[in-house]
Write a protein that holds these residues in place. Structure first.
Motif, PDB file in Angstrom:
ATOM      1  N   VAL A  47       0.837  -1.201   0.000  1.00 47.25           N
ATOM      2  CA  VAL A  47       0.000   0.000   0.000  1.00 47.25           C
ATOM      3  C   VAL A  47       0.874   1.253   0.000  1.00 47.25           C
ATOM      4  O   VAL A  47       0.701   2.166  -0.817  1.00 47.25           O
ATOM      5  N   LEU A  48       1.872   1.275   0.901  1.00 48.26           N
ATOM      6  CA  LEU A  48       2.728   2.462   0.997  1.00 48.26           C
ATOM      7  C   LEU A  48       3.597   2.621  -0.256  1.00 48.26           C
ATOM      8  O   LEU A  48       3.893   3.744  -0.675  1.00 48.26           O
ATOM      9  N   ALA A  49       4.007   1.494  -0.862  1.00 48.92           N
ATOM     10  CA  ALA A  49       4.821   1.581  -2.076  1.00 48.92           C
ATOM     11  C   ALA A  49       4.020   2.257  -3.182  1.00 48.92           C
ATOM     12  O   ALA A  49       4.540   3.102  -3.919  1.00 48.92           O
ATOM     13  N   VAL A  50       2.735   1.916  -3.283  1.00 48.33           N
ATOM     14  CA  VAL A  50       1.880   2.551  -4.285  1.00 48.33           C
ATOM     15  C   VAL A  50       1.741   4.041  -3.971  1.00 48.33           C
ATOM     16  O   VAL A  50       1.893   4.900  -4.846  1.00 48.33           O
ATOM     17  N   VAL A  51       1.510   4.350  -2.680  1.00 45.64           N
ATOM     18  CA  VAL A  51       1.344   5.755  -2.284  1.00 45.64           C
ATOM     19  C   VAL A  51       2.600   6.561  -2.609  1.00 45.64           C
ATOM     20  O   VAL A  51       2.535   7.610  -3.264  1.00 45.64           O
ATOM     21  N   PHE A  52       3.776   6.040  -2.184  1.00 44.27           N
ATOM     22  CA  PHE A  52       5.012   6.786  -2.415  1.00 44.27           C
ATOM     23  C   PHE A  52       5.392   6.795  -3.895  1.00 44.27           C
ATOM     24  O   PHE A  52       5.958   7.769  -4.389  1.00 44.27           O
ATOM     25  N   GLY A  53       5.057   5.692  -4.607  1.00 47.84           N
ATOM     26  CA  GLY A  53       5.312   5.665  -6.051  1.00 47.84           C
ATOM     27  C   GLY A  53       4.527   6.757  -6.760  1.00 47.84           C
ATOM     28  O   GLY A  53       5.067   7.507  -7.584  1.00 47.84           O
ATOM     29  N   LEU A  54       3.243   6.871  -6.409  1.00 45.88           N
ATOM     30  CA  LEU A  54       2.413   7.911  -7.023  1.00 45.88           C
ATOM     31  C   LEU A  54       2.927   9.289  -6.628  1.00 45.88           C
ATOM     32  O   LEU A  54       3.038  10.194  -7.462  1.00 45.88           O
ATOM     33  N   LEU A  55       3.254   9.437  -5.329  1.00 43.21           N
ATOM     34  CA  LEU A  55       3.723  10.733  -4.831  1.00 43.21           C
ATOM     35  C   LEU A  55       4.960  11.200  -5.596  1.00 43.21           C
ATOM     36  O   LEU A  55       5.069  12.354  -5.999  1.00 43.21           O
ATOM     37  N   LEU A  56       5.899  10.268  -5.827  1.00 37.36           N
ATOM     38  CA  LEU A  56       7.165  10.654  -6.468  1.00 37.36           C
ATOM     39  C   LEU A  56       7.020  10.795  -7.976  1.00 37.36           C
ATOM     40  O   LEU A  56       7.612  11.692  -8.591  1.00 37.36           O
ATOM     41  N   HIS A  57       6.225   9.921  -8.595  1.00 41.34           N
ATOM     42  CA  HIS A  57       6.234   9.864 -10.059  1.00 41.34           C
ATOM     43  C   HIS A  57       5.006  10.474 -10.721  1.00 41.34           C
ATOM     44  O   HIS A  57       4.964  10.605 -11.935  1.00 41.34           O
ATOM     45  N   ALA A  58       3.990  10.842  -9.942  1.00 38.02           N
ATOM     46  CA  ALA A  58       2.765  11.300 -10.600  1.00 38.02           C
ATOM     47  C   ALA A  58       2.198  12.595 -10.025  1.00 38.02           C
ATOM     48  O   ALA A  58       1.064  12.948 -10.291  1.00 38.02           O
ATOM     49  N   THR A  59       2.980  13.281  -9.190  1.00 38.55           N
ATOM     50  CA  THR A  59       2.442  14.523  -8.628  1.00 38.55           C
ATOM     51  C   THR A  59       3.425  15.688  -8.839  1.00 38.55           C
ATOM     52  O   THR A  59       4.602  15.467  -9.121  1.00 38.55           O
ATOM     53  N   THR A  60       2.929  16.883  -8.667  1.00 43.06           N
ATOM     54  CA  THR A  60       3.790  18.067  -8.735  1.00 43.06           C
ATOM     55  C   THR A  60       4.843  18.002  -7.645  1.00 43.06           C
ATOM     56  O   THR A  60       5.986  18.398  -7.846  1.00 43.06           O
ATOM     57  N   PHE A  61       4.417  17.499  -6.472  1.00 39.71           N
ATOM     58  CA  PHE A  61       5.349  17.383  -5.356  1.00 39.71           C
ATOM     59  C   PHE A  61       6.546  16.515  -5.761  1.00 39.71           C
ATOM     60  O   PHE A  61       7.704  16.882  -5.534  1.00 39.71           O
ATOM     61  N   GLY A  62       6.245  15.380  -6.419  1.00 41.77           N
ATOM     62  CA  GLY A  62       7.307  14.481  -6.857  1.00 41.77           C
ATOM     63  C   GLY A  62       8.237  15.143  -7.859  1.00 41.77           C
ATOM     64  O   GLY A  62       9.464  14.999  -7.784  1.00 41.77           O
ATOM     65  N   ARG A  63       7.644  15.887  -8.780  1.00 39.16           N
ATOM     66  CA  ARG A  63       8.485  16.585  -9.773  1.00 39.16           C
ATOM     67  C   ARG A  63       9.370  17.608  -9.083  1.00 39.16           C
ATOM     68  O   ARG A  63      10.528  17.810  -9.460  1.00 39.16           O
ATOM     69  N   ALA A  64       8.821  18.246  -8.033  1.00 40.64           N
ATOM     70  CA  ALA A  64       9.627  19.205  -7.272  1.00 40.64           C
ATOM     71  C   ALA A  64      10.801  18.499  -6.604  1.00 40.64           C
ATOM     72  O   ALA A  64      11.920  19.017  -6.592  1.00 40.64           O
TER      73      ALA A  64
END
Lengths: 318, 316
Positions: free
Chosen positions: B169-186
């Protein structure tokens, strides 16, 4: 010099307060113990300081010490002189590997020494095969090296001071030593002015490994009992001592004397806590807090110096 | 991007080798349900922490205090349980404490501008010390079975341990956070070039601060998992784990200089490390040899790309 003075004052305060609580703390034996306890870490800070000045770090020193200690103790049965030489050579070889990977291979030192920390410790365990070597297996003459003294000065302290003096002279007065500071202050500029950065960094790791090998040999003499876990986790103590001793973790400044005083201060605080009967559990927490305070202080000093230099240069151009 | 994909394929091949070799060497006991369960449970604690740490390292910082936060969290669980707190209150409290530990690191790094390597070596000692201060060298082990089952029994009908479910569950959350959000791009932008990121309007300090808080919170969560799995709250739980976690992240292809790395690579790397450890231990190889192999893997993983294409010195 001001940084060393700060550590000395802190040291004096710790010693004075503790001596008030327990007068034995400043007896001849008390002082001997303080110095002896600090020796091995102080020795390791010599190599670590050189490495950190060049903006690198050597996390493998605890493992190098452990490996060298076991190999030394194990070789004693064969030949005592050979044992000491082998201990030093093991350290030098470990340093050589780190140096090749970091200095010549250009791999970040944090990653390299994190890897070799595991590799050297693994080799140590493979060599030891669960064995333990006791003082009974070691000749008295060698053990005297760890506990004996001449004119009241323990051999260990004398050796540490000698190594410190040589390193201090090298860093302070020799071109190859001064160049380490240039590398740490600005690696790009160091390359541009023709300093052989790769070779110099290689040498600092070689030195760090060799000194850790020496510390391994001396650890055998001091403790008499050796297994594959000797020196585990020591790297953090060494880095703490270096940073508390005023060596900037980002390279370019610091002295081996400061770092050695840092080691003495940390081990004295440890002993002091025991003497005033504060649970030993606090020791680690205090060391950590002190380390953070030291880098924060270092940072504020650096910022103030930079601001003053800026003001001065404005004054000159106006 | 190409080299990145190549590295992940290499990891995948390595994983297949570990699984096949492991099964062959251990005479089949490796891939039985029980074996897979043990791999998964042992893996989960380290793998959990590797997720937020990946983001921290991508942002060109590091957090070495994670294992100490784990220990502090475990010690607190023990102390509060002895004081008669219900676990329903202890667990959220412990996670908040972990987040505070992370916030302290974040404050020192972002507000005071201190190097994270030095700061977290300091807080490594500080938090571990505090763990000993609150619990001493005692062990608290009288937790009710209904809780420790979380770490010792699989999800009914499968071999999957609960901690692995949590990890997925957390891997999916952190994967999305890093690779699919503005925050991740930052996060990537900060790691690649902090100055440029600041000039393009990214709130560098706030982003880094959040990363440290997340790491602290997840490290405390890992402390809960660890404590329940071994049904033992101790101040020295997880000592030295920081090196394993950093190894997993770097083996996963994350650059120590920041700006490069994927959650997928790190997940693969944790599987390789976990599988390798388990196969070697099942094969009666000493854990210390596992350490040796891990170290060599780490060196190989950073040395291979360094030889093929030399990175520019320092943070680019």
């Amino acid at each position: 010099m001001i940084r060393e003075l700060g550590i000395l004052i802190a040291l004096a305060v710790v010693v004075a307060v503790t001596a008030l609580v327990n007068t034995l703390f400043l007896s001849g034996q008390g002082i001997r113990d303080l110095l002896l306890n600090a020796c091995l870490v102080a020795l390791l800070t010599v190599g670590q300081t050189m490495v950190v000045i060049t903006r690198n770090v050597d996390l493998s020193v605890g493992s190098v010490l452990g490996l060298s200690a076991f190999v030394t103790a194990d070789t004693f049965a064969v030949n005592p002189v050979l044992a000491i030489v082998v201990g030093l050579v093991v350290g030098a070889l470990c340093g050589l590997l780190n140096g090749v990977l970091v200095g010549l291979g250009r791999v970040p030192s944090l990653v390299v020494t994190l890897g070799t920390l595991s590799v050297f410790r693994g080799l140590d365990f493979m060599w030891a095969q669960g064995r333990q070597i006791n003082a009974a297996n070691l000749p008295d003459g060698f053990l005297a090296l760890g506990s004996g003294s001449v004119l009241g000065l323990p051999y260990l302290v004398i050796i540490t001071v000698l190594v410190l003096a040589v390193a201090a002279l090298h860093l302070g007065s020799y071109r190859s030593g001064r160049e380490l500071y240039a590398i740490g202050s600005n690696p790009e500029a160091a390359v541009l002015v023709g300093i052989p950065v790769g070779r110099r960094v290689f040498t600092t790791f070689l030195m760090s490994g060799t000194v850790a090998g020496l510390a391994g040999v001396l650890a055998v003499a001091r403790y008499g009992t050796v297994d594959a876990t000797v020196g585990t986790g020591l790297e953090l103590q060494v880095i703490s001592a270096v940073v508390v001793g005023g060596v900037a973790i980002f390279g370019g400044s610091g002295t081996v004397v400061g770092a050695a005083l840092g080691a003495l201060l940390l081990s004295t605080i440890g002993s002091a806590l025991e003497v005033v009967h504060i649970a030993q559990f606090w020791q680690q927490a205090i060391t950590g807090a002190l380390l953070i305070a030291a880098i924060a202080l270092d940072r504020s000093v650096a910022l103030r110096v930079a601001a003053r230099l800026r003001r001065q240069s404005r004054g000159v151009s106006a | 991007m190409k080299t990145l994909l190549r590295w992940e394929s290499a990891l995948f091949v390595l994983l297949v080798l570990v699984v096949v070799g492991g099964s062959a060497a251990t005479g089949g006991s490796f891939l039985t349900d029980r074996g897979a369960f043990n791999v998964g449970s042992d893996l989960a604690v380290m793998a959990l922490i590797a997720l937020p740490l990946t983001l921290v390292i991508v942002a060109a910082e590091i957090d070495l205090s994670v294992a100490s936060v784990l220990g502090l969290s475990s010690a607190l669980i023990g102390v509060l349980w002895n004081d008669g707190w219900p676990l329903e209150a202890i667990l959220p409290f412990v996670i908040v404490v972990g987040a505070v530990c992370g916030a302290v690191n974040g404050f020192l790094v972002t507000k005071l501008g201190l190097p994270s390597l030095a700061v977290t070596i300091g807080s490594l000692a500080l938090y571990r010390g505090l763990a000993f201060v609150v619990l001493g060298d005692k062990a608290v082990a009288d937790f009710p079975d209904s809780y420790t089952q979380f770490g010792t029994t699989p999800v009914p009908g499968t071999w999957i341990p609960y901690p692995i479910v949590l990890f997925v569950v957390l891997a999916v959350v952190f994967g999305l956070l890093l690779h699919a959000t503005t925050f991740g791009r930052a996060v990537f932008a900060i790691g690649a070039n902090e100055e440029a990121a600041r000039f393009s309007g990214i709130r560098v300090k706030r982003t880094k601060f959040i990363l440290f808080v997340l790491t602290g919170a997840v490290a405390a969560l890992a402390g809960i998992v660890y404590t329940l799995r071994f049904a033992s709250a101790r101040a020295d739980n997880g000592t030295g784990l920081e090196l394993e976690v950093v190894t997993a992240v770097l083996l996963g292809g994350v650059s120590i200089f920041g700006g490069r790395g994927t959650i997928g690579g790190v997940v693969l790397a944790t599987l390789v490390l976990g599988g390798l450890t388990d196969a070697l231990i099942l094969d009666d190889v000493a854990t210390e040899v596992v350490t040796l192999v891990t170290g060599i893997l780490l060196l190989a993983s950073v040395f291979a790309p360094a030889v093929t294409h030399r990175p520019t010195r320092g943070t680019p």
